[in-house]
Design an enzyme around this catalytic site. Structure first.
Site, PDB file in Angstrom:
ATOM      1  CG  HIS A  77      -5.591  -3.170  -3.903  1.00 56.99           C
ATOM      2  ND1 HIS A  77      -4.837  -4.151  -4.223  1.00 56.99           N
ATOM      3  CD2 HIS A  77      -5.738  -2.309  -2.570  1.00 56.99           C
ATOM      4  CE1 HIS A  77      -4.687  -4.351  -2.481  1.00 56.99           C
ATOM      5  NE2 HIS A  77      -4.959  -3.803  -1.662  1.00 56.99           N
ATOM      6  CG  HIS A  87      -8.814  -2.185   2.567  1.00 54.19           C
ATOM      7  ND1 HIS A  87      -8.244  -3.356   2.516  1.00 54.19           N
ATOM      8  CD2 HIS A  87     -10.157  -2.197   2.420  1.00 54.19           C
ATOM      9  CE1 HIS A  87      -8.959  -4.028   2.364  1.00 54.19           C
ATOM     10  NE2 HIS A  87     -10.134  -3.702   2.653  1.00 54.19           N
ATOM     11  CG  HIS A 105      -5.975   0.096   5.720  1.00 53.81           C
ATOM     12  ND1 HIS A 105      -4.328  -0.325   3.951  1.00 53.81           N
ATOM     13  CD2 HIS A 105      -5.870  -1.401   5.302  1.00 53.81           C
ATOM     14  CE1 HIS A 105      -4.860  -1.115   4.143  1.00 53.81           C
ATOM     15  NE2 HIS A 105      -5.690  -2.338   4.090  1.00 53.81           N
ATOM     16  CG  ASN A 118      -6.831  -5.974   6.178  1.00 49.24           C
ATOM     17  OD1 ASN A 118      -6.106  -4.798   4.698  1.00 49.24           O
ATOM     18  ND2 ASN A 118      -7.155  -6.583   5.338  1.00 49.24           N
ATOM     19  CG  HIS A 119      -3.500  -8.254   4.712  1.00 49.80           C
ATOM     20  ND1 HIS A 119      -4.517  -9.576   5.388  1.00 49.80           N
ATOM     21  CD2 HIS A 119      -3.584  -7.775   3.265  1.00 49.80           C
ATOM     22  CE1 HIS A 119      -5.337  -9.469   4.904  1.00 49.80           C
ATOM     23  NE2 HIS A 119      -5.488  -8.726   3.453  1.00 49.80           N
TER      24      HIS A 119
END
Length: 261
Positions: free
Chosen positions: A178, A176, A151, A66-67
């Site tokens: 973590h 995603h 993700h 997403n980043h």
């Protein structure tokens, strides 16, 4: 074939951890292919220099999430590097590619697709399930083994993707959140699966962020920009053992500590 998939690399500390551990872990497990999620290498996003650094540490393919476009300088670089994948179900005019076919061991052709989930995400990508169908249909006859990263925020969406692609791809893994999950397994039709690989970065942290800053945010305090936490780090991921016919026969979690000197 043995695939080593590495969870989200967080900050320069995560990149340093890759340099310290990745090649040794790759040798120890006899991995033929290394895929690293690099979308948090800059905290939010990835720069071209950081991508080069991750490749120098031993990665064969970098995936994003997403980043993907948080650092604008990565956009033209994605068009130049087919070995950096952004989510395939983003808008079709997005820079870069969402999937590719790569050379594997013993002449195997390996399709890798990067997908992003839609549950609790801040924008609306296309349906990742239908996108996976489209990729497999378009690439039919061009690959021997297929792999998929999802993700996503929701464990349910990742689980559903694992079962949806069961028997059609060799491995599905999530990124995603973590946090490494303990549900590695072989699904009924032979696809290796784990809900989340975890992250590569500071151990004493909240998803890589300084503990005090994260607590302050959840308390409702005004906080400064998030900083990557200091201290020892860990490399987190999973190894998938895959036969030539595309069946996964083993999945093993990987977690290795890196002492910061």
């Amino acid at each position: 074939m043995k695939l080593l998939a590495i969870g989200d690399v967080v900050g320069e500390a995560g990149i340093d951890t890759l340099h310290g551990l990745l090649r040794r872990v790759k040798r120890a497990h006899g991995a033929d292919l290394v895929i690293v999620n690099g979308e948090n290498a800059a905290g939010r996003g990835l720069t071209p220099a950081q991508a080069d650094d991750i490749f120098a540490a031993g990665a064969d393919i970098i995936t994003l999430g997403n980043h993907a476009f948080a650092k604008q300088q990565i956009a033209p670089y994605l068009d130049e590097r087919p070995d950096i994948l952004r989510p395939a179900n983003l808008a079709p005019q997005s820079p870069g590619r969402g999937w590719g076919i790569f050379d594997g061991p013993q002449g195997l052709r390996v399709l890798v697709m990067d997908l992003i989930g839609r549950c609790d995400m801040p924008y609306g990508p296309d349906n990742p399930f239908l996108c996976a169908d489209k990729i497999l249909r378009e690439a039919q006859g061009q690959y021997d083994i297929a792999l998929a990263e999802i993700h996503a925020n929701a464990t349910s969406e990742k689980l559903a993707m694992g079962y949806y692609l069961d028997g059609r791809v060799a491995a599905v893994w999530g990124t995603h959140t973590h946090v490494q999950t303990a549900d590695e397994r072989i699904d009924p039709k032979g696809t290796g699966y784990i809900t989340d690989l975890g992250m590569t970065g500071p151990i004493v942290s909240v998803l890589g962020v300084c503990v005090e800053q994260s607590i302050a945010m959840f308390r409702g305090d005004l906080t400064e920009r998030f900083r990557t936490a200091p201290g020892d780090c860990a490399l987190s991921g999973a190894v998938f053992t895959i036969e030539r016919d595309g069946r996964c026969t083993a999945v093993q979690r990987v977690w290795e500590r890196w002492a910061v000197r």
